[in-house]
Scaffold this motif. Structure first.
Motif, PDB file in Angstrom:
ATOM      1  N   ASN A 155      33.483   3.124  57.698  1.00  0.00           N
ATOM      2  CA  ASN A 155      34.208   3.626  57.033  1.00  0.00           C
ATOM      3  C   ASN A 155      33.874   4.043  55.634  1.00  0.00           C
ATOM      4  N   GLN A 185      32.062   8.281  62.524  1.00  0.00           N
ATOM      5  CA  GLN A 185      32.601   7.523  63.586  1.00  0.00           C
ATOM      6  C   GLN A 185      32.559   8.111  64.735  1.00  0.00           C
ATOM      7  N   GLN A 230      34.279  -2.396  64.602  1.00  0.00           N
ATOM      8  CA  GLN A 230      35.269  -1.816  64.699  1.00  0.00           C
ATOM      9  C   GLN A 230      35.257  -0.680  65.800  1.00  0.00           C
ATOM     10  N   ASN A 264      37.205   2.988  67.324  1.00  0.00           N
ATOM     11  CA  ASN A 264      38.621   3.901  67.188  1.00  0.00           C
ATOM     12  C   ASN A 264      39.291   4.351  68.504  1.00  0.00           C
ATOM     13  N   ALA A 288      38.967  10.147  70.406  1.00  0.00           N
ATOM     14  CA  ALA A 288      38.016   8.944  69.921  1.00  0.00           C
ATOM     15  C   ALA A 288      37.156   8.135  71.115  1.00  0.00           C
ATOM     16  N   GLY A 307      35.074  11.835  66.974  1.00  0.00           N
ATOM     17  CA  GLY A 307      36.081  11.669  65.897  1.00  0.00           C
ATOM     18  C   GLY A 307      36.144  12.530  64.890  1.00  0.00           C
ATOM     19  N   ALA A 324      38.611   8.721  60.715  1.00  0.00           N
ATOM     20  CA  ALA A 324      39.512   7.237  61.379  1.00  0.00           C
ATOM     21  C   ALA A 324      40.644   7.081  60.347  1.00  0.00           C
ATOM     22  N   SER A 358      47.494   5.097  60.620  1.00  0.00           N
ATOM     23  CA  SER A 358      46.946   5.816  61.539  1.00  0.00           C
ATOM     24  C   SER A 358      47.029   7.036  61.103  1.00  0.00           C
ATOM     25  N   ARG A 391      45.559   8.448  66.291  1.00  0.00           N
ATOM     26  CA  ARG A 391      44.478   7.735  66.470  1.00  0.00           C
ATOM     27  C   ARG A 391      44.728   6.391  65.687  1.00  0.00           C
ATOM     28  N   SER A 442      42.479   2.403  64.399  1.00  0.00           N
ATOM     29  CA  SER A 442      41.274   1.753  64.608  1.00  0.00           C
ATOM     30  C   SER A 442      41.496   0.199  64.928  1.00  0.00           C
ATOM     31  N   ASP A 460      45.258  -1.678  65.691  1.00  0.00           N
ATOM     32  CA  ASP A 460      46.126  -0.953  64.666  1.00  0.00           C
ATOM     33  C   ASP A 460      46.952  -2.034  64.012  1.00  0.00           C
TER      34      ASP A 460
END
Length: 532
Positions: free
Chosen positions: A107, A112, A421, A423, A428, A433, A437, A444, A448, A450, A465
């Motif tokens: 992040n 990602q 984590q 996705n 994803a 991605g 993310a 979201s 998509r 996480s 999510d």
């Protein structure tokens, strides 16, 4: 039977000329004065030998696997500290490697997906080896450190970071140049992203990973002769990443097909798993027969043993050249790997098999041999650990902890948890991605979302999510295979609430100060060793 070390790599006239030129380059570069912006390494500074495998789970003798023949990695484990609960931050090559080598969560790197490098999102961030390089260490790479499209990019620099290295070597063996047409694959014409295998008639020295080991041995010989500067040498092996190509003799012979296990009761196991937890599944696996599952597992084991022999060759060279007492050794993998558990193969789940990695650290004068650290740790912790051990000043924004206290006392707790984590949603699953993310800590984007999985000494707790797409809770004291999801049972409501609060607090720490995932910067960038 003892695993053989790879024989010396035969050199053609052209390759001998290349070796001579590169030898001069290494020798010359090792004695060059440092640029004005770079510091000199302190006298007596430790070297670093950073060894990383590709798509390797914990199917190793040192981690208790009953079939694995990995004597060289097992011996390395006995020399230092084995971390029994080490985890990646993201179970996919590109995000994991960018995270580990910057010391930042995905992040915060913005990476990602695959085929990306952190310079496209946070171009001024120092990488692990770059920090060493700026402070006087010679930094070299042999093989895969950042993402490659394996196997097609073997023999190239892949999606590398030029500023991280003074020297980069990219050999390609018969596994890349000759044998693709002979590989068995679930998806015709595809090898890297699908289960595929081949028992090669060619011996070790013809294969890429053995060439990497031979080149590492040769570079270490130069370091032994030119000791003016300490070194950070990273060796990235390609096995056991698909295709599982390894010499038939002896490695496939170590693993008779009839001894390859088939994971039972898949449907019963999957009944309590949220759909997002199984979203890494690939359709081509629907038609796998039990014979194919045995063949694939045999190939995966054989590739591990082949890679193990090459690790042995590199470490033996370090010992032979008198460099071991002045060199910190790290061995790990970019993420774990499924071989049928929960009906899954390969990676991109947050189950234990996919999120957990081997991690061995030998720190002369600090760690003690035959030690085991049980507290959960993260790939993020490697960067601050190595900089502390070597006396290198790290970037101020690292998000991991130093493991030096655990190296000194493996019973220490440290942070006590690790976060992984992944996705889900459009693009994803393919690892494409492009860094986008969830744009903030909770929302979201474009369908998509996480999933975050918290690993404590006892529990694995996962939210998809923020729980809207499901939750998972597994008790490792009683269910190490994660077969029973306890998240919806009233008896565990208090545990879920406690772990949910802990997970949400942990997730907040994965973002940069802006609270937003860095986005891809369009265009190209100019590699720079130091800021202008």
């Amino acid at each position: 039977m003892k695993s053989p070390a790879a024989p010396a790599l035969p050199r053609t006239k052209a390759s001998l000329l290349f070796s001579l030129a590169l030898s001069l380059l290494v020798s010359f570069s090792a004695t060059l004065p440092r640029p004005a912006a770079a510091a000199a390494a302190p006298t007596g500074a430790k070297n670093v030998l950073f060894l990383i495998a590709d798509d390797l789970n914990n199917m190793l003798g040192a981690y208790g696997d009953p079939l694995a023949r990995t004597p060289h990695i097992d011996k390395l484990a006995a020399r230092g500290v084995r971390f029994d609960r080490a985890y990646c931050t993201y179970p996919l090559c590109g995000p994991s490697r960018n995270s580990m080598l910057t010391g930042l969560y995905p992040n915060s790197t913005g990476i990602q997906g695959n085929s990306l490098i952190f310079r496209q999102t946070i171009p001024e961030q120092l990488s692990l080896s770059q920090a060493f390089r700026q402070q006087g260490w010679f930094a070299g790479r042999i093989g895969k450190l950042y993402h490659y499209n394996v196997p097609n990019s073997v023999g190239t620099a892949g999606h590398d970071d030029p500023a991280s290295w003074e020297l980069a070597i990219n050999p390609a063996g018969v596994d890349r140049t000759e044998e693709h047409a002979k590989i068995t694959t679930l998806s015709p014409g595809q090898f890297g992203g699908t289960v595929s295998w081949y028992a090669s008639p060619k011996s070790d020295e013809h294969h890429t990973d053995a060439m990497l080991a031979a080149d590492a041995e040769w570079v270490l010989e130069r370091f032994a002769k030119q000791r003016q500067r300490p070194f950070f040498l990273a060796v990235g092996f390609f096995r056991p990443h698909t295709p599982y190509v390894a010499p038939k003799d002896p490695y496939y012979g170590y693993y008779p097909r009839e001894k390859m296990r088939i994971v039972p009761n898949i449907k019963e196991d999957q009944a309590d798993i949220p759909p997002a937890g199984l979203a890494s599944y690939k359709r081509e696996q629907d038609n796998m027969t039990d014979d194919q599952r045995r063949d694939a597992l045999q190939g995966y084991y054989a590739s591990i043993s082949f890679m193990d022999a090459q690790v042995g060759r590199v470490v033996a060279a370090l010992d032979r050249l008198g460099l071991a007492e002045s060199t910190i050794i790290v061995f790990t993998s970019d993420h774990g790997y499924h071989t049928g558990e929960h009906g899954l193969w390969q990676k991109q789940s947050v189950f234990e098999e996919s999120a957990r990695v081997p991690l061995l650290i030998v720190a002369p004068g600090v760690s003690k041999g035959k030690s085991v650290a049980a507290s959960p740790v993260s790939h993020l912790d490697i960067f601050p650990t190595l900089t502390e051990l070597a006396g290198v000043k790290p970037p101020a924004n690292l998000q991991g902890q130093s493991l030096v206290p655990l190296l000194r006392d493996p019973s220490a707790t440290g942070r006590g948890w690790a976060l992984t984590q992944v996705n889900r949603g459009p693009a994803a699953a393919a690892g494409k991605g492009k860094g986008k993310a969830a744009a903030t800590k909770s929302e979201s984007v474009g369908g998509r979302f996480s999933g975050y999985s918290l690993r404590t000494p006892r529990w694995r707790y996962t939210e998809w999510d923020a729980g809207k797409q499901g939750r998972e809770l597994y008790d490792h004291d009683n269910d190490p295979r994660e077969l029973t999801n306890l998240a919806t049972l009233p008896a565990h409501a208090t545990t879920v609430a406690t772990l949910s609060a802990q997970l949400q607090a942990a997730v907040k720490t994965t973002f940069p100060a802006s609270g937003k995932v860095p986005e891809i910067i369009e265009g190209t960038w100019a590699p720079m060793v130091v800021a202008p």
